[in-house]
Write a protein that holds these residues in place. Structure first.
Motif, PDB file in Angstrom:
ATOM      1  N   LEU A 194      -6.427  -6.349  -7.429  1.00  0.00           N
ATOM      2  CA  LEU A 194      -6.463  -5.151  -6.608  1.00  0.00           C
ATOM      3  C   LEU A 194      -7.823  -5.016  -5.937  1.00  0.00           C
ATOM      4  CD1 LEU A 194      -4.757  -2.657  -9.109  1.00  0.00           C
ATOM      5  CD2 LEU A 194      -3.676  -3.885  -7.218  1.00  0.00           C
ATOM      6  N   SER A 195      -7.854  -4.300  -4.847  1.00  0.00           N
ATOM      7  CA  SER A 195      -9.116  -4.089  -4.135  1.00  0.00           C
ATOM      8  C   SER A 195     -10.068  -3.261  -4.995  1.00  0.00           C
ATOM      9  CB  SER A 195      -8.864  -3.380  -2.808  1.00  0.00           C
ATOM     10  OG  SER A 195      -8.371  -2.064  -3.028  1.00  0.00           O
ATOM     11  N   LEU A 196     -11.371  -3.400  -4.730  1.00  0.00           N
ATOM     12  CA  LEU A 196     -12.370  -2.655  -5.490  1.00  0.00           C
ATOM     13  C   LEU A 196     -12.161  -1.150  -5.361  1.00  0.00           C
ATOM     14  CD1 LEU A 196     -15.637  -4.687  -4.785  1.00  0.00           C
ATOM     15  CD2 LEU A 196     -14.336  -4.570  -6.919  1.00  0.00           C
ATOM     16  N   GLN A 197     -11.649  -0.730  -4.227  1.00  0.00           N
ATOM     17  CA  GLN A 197     -11.379   0.692  -4.021  1.00  0.00           C
ATOM     18  C   GLN A 197     -10.405   1.229  -5.062  1.00  0.00           C
ATOM     19  OE1 GLN A 197     -10.041   1.672  -0.055  1.00  0.00           O
ATOM     20  NE2 GLN A 197      -9.007   3.530  -0.735  1.00  0.00           N
ATOM     21  N   SER A 247      -5.567   4.945  -2.763  1.00  0.00           N
ATOM     22  CA  SER A 247      -5.045   3.902  -1.875  1.00  0.00           C
ATOM     23  C   SER A 247      -4.964   4.411  -0.434  1.00  0.00           C
ATOM     24  CB  SER A 247      -3.657   3.469  -2.336  1.00  0.00           C
ATOM     25  OG  SER A 247      -2.736   4.541  -2.266  1.00  0.00           O
TER      26      SER A 247
END
Length: 247
Positions: A194-197, A247
């Motif tokens: 998953l993205s760091l966000q 997200s």
């Protein structure tokens, strides 16, 4: 490697309904050490959920695919965690004293508190997953099932088992540093997809974990097997809500 395979089979046998070979010469310490692989079992459950959504999403409406995915994971685990959630809420909601709460939790009958908890959590899980991007959903399911099982392992590592007997009694001993480290590795590794966000989605998980852990400590003085299932369900949903937020 043979011993590690044995521990993995024990973890799978404890948390799923998969047909597995009989484990000979079982020792209580084996299941205690098998806790290191509980998040890895989450990998399997998460993959089943992700594959179900991925395959069925092109055939039926997404809403139906998500429900079938939830059914598939419940079938794979035998509803083990959902049952733990219902029993825990019944006990904590209906029992004023520790022994009264433990007695209610041991009762196989479903009470009003447990029924409401199941309805609300399943609805919340469904609605949360429904509003997550279709392309992101399989990875979120994979990570959510692993991370939430790590949350249950952390309860074992930080609190005492409060029953004299029970299915989770072999887990009552505190985990070794090796087991805890491996559990953390398997629980957190799927987050790399998953993205760091979206790593911020672990914040609601931490908040729910701390809240429910404190409640267990205050009301029961520790945990039971049902409490581990409840923690898994609550932190899984917290993760999905976190993904929705960031997200």
């Amino acid at each position: 490697m043979k011993q590690q395979w044995r521990l993995l089979l024990l973890a799978l046998g404890f948390f799923t309904r998969l047909p597995l070979p009989e484990i000979k010469d079982f020792r209580q310490s084996d299941l205690n050490e098998a806790a290191r692989y509980f998040p890895l079992v989450g990998w399997l459950v998460g993959i089943v959920a992700a594959v179900a959504v991925g395959l069925l999403g092109d055939i039926v409406p997404l809403e139906v695919a998500i429900i079938l995915s939830m059914m598939a994971t419940a079938y794979l685990t035998g509803g083990f965690h959902e049952d733990g959630l219902a029993d825990s809420v019944d006990g904590l909601g209906g029992g004023w004293e520790k022994e009264q709460a433990l007695t209610i939790m041991k009762d196989s009958r479903l009470g009003s508190y447990g029924a409401m908890a199941l309805v609300f959590t399943l609805l919340l899980k469904f609605e949360s997953l429904l509003h997550i991007s279709v392309t992101l959903l399989p990875l979120v399911l994979f990570a959510g099932h692993a991370l939430s099982r790590l949350a249950a392992v952390l309860v074992i590592a930080t609190q005492d088992y409060v029953r004299d007997e029970g299915k989770a009694k072999p887990l009552a001993h505190h985990l070794s540093k090796t087991s805890l480290l491996l559990a953390a590795l398997f629980g957190l590794l799927p987050m790399l997809f998953l993205s760091l966000q979206l790593w911020a989605a672990m914040l609601p998980v931490a908040v729910v974990w701390i809240w429910f852990s404190l409640k267990l400590k205050k009301r029961l003085g520790g945990y039971t097997g049902d409490c581990l299932g409840a923690m898994q369900q609550l932190t899984e949903i917290a993760f999905y809500l976190g993904v929705l937020i960031w997200s």
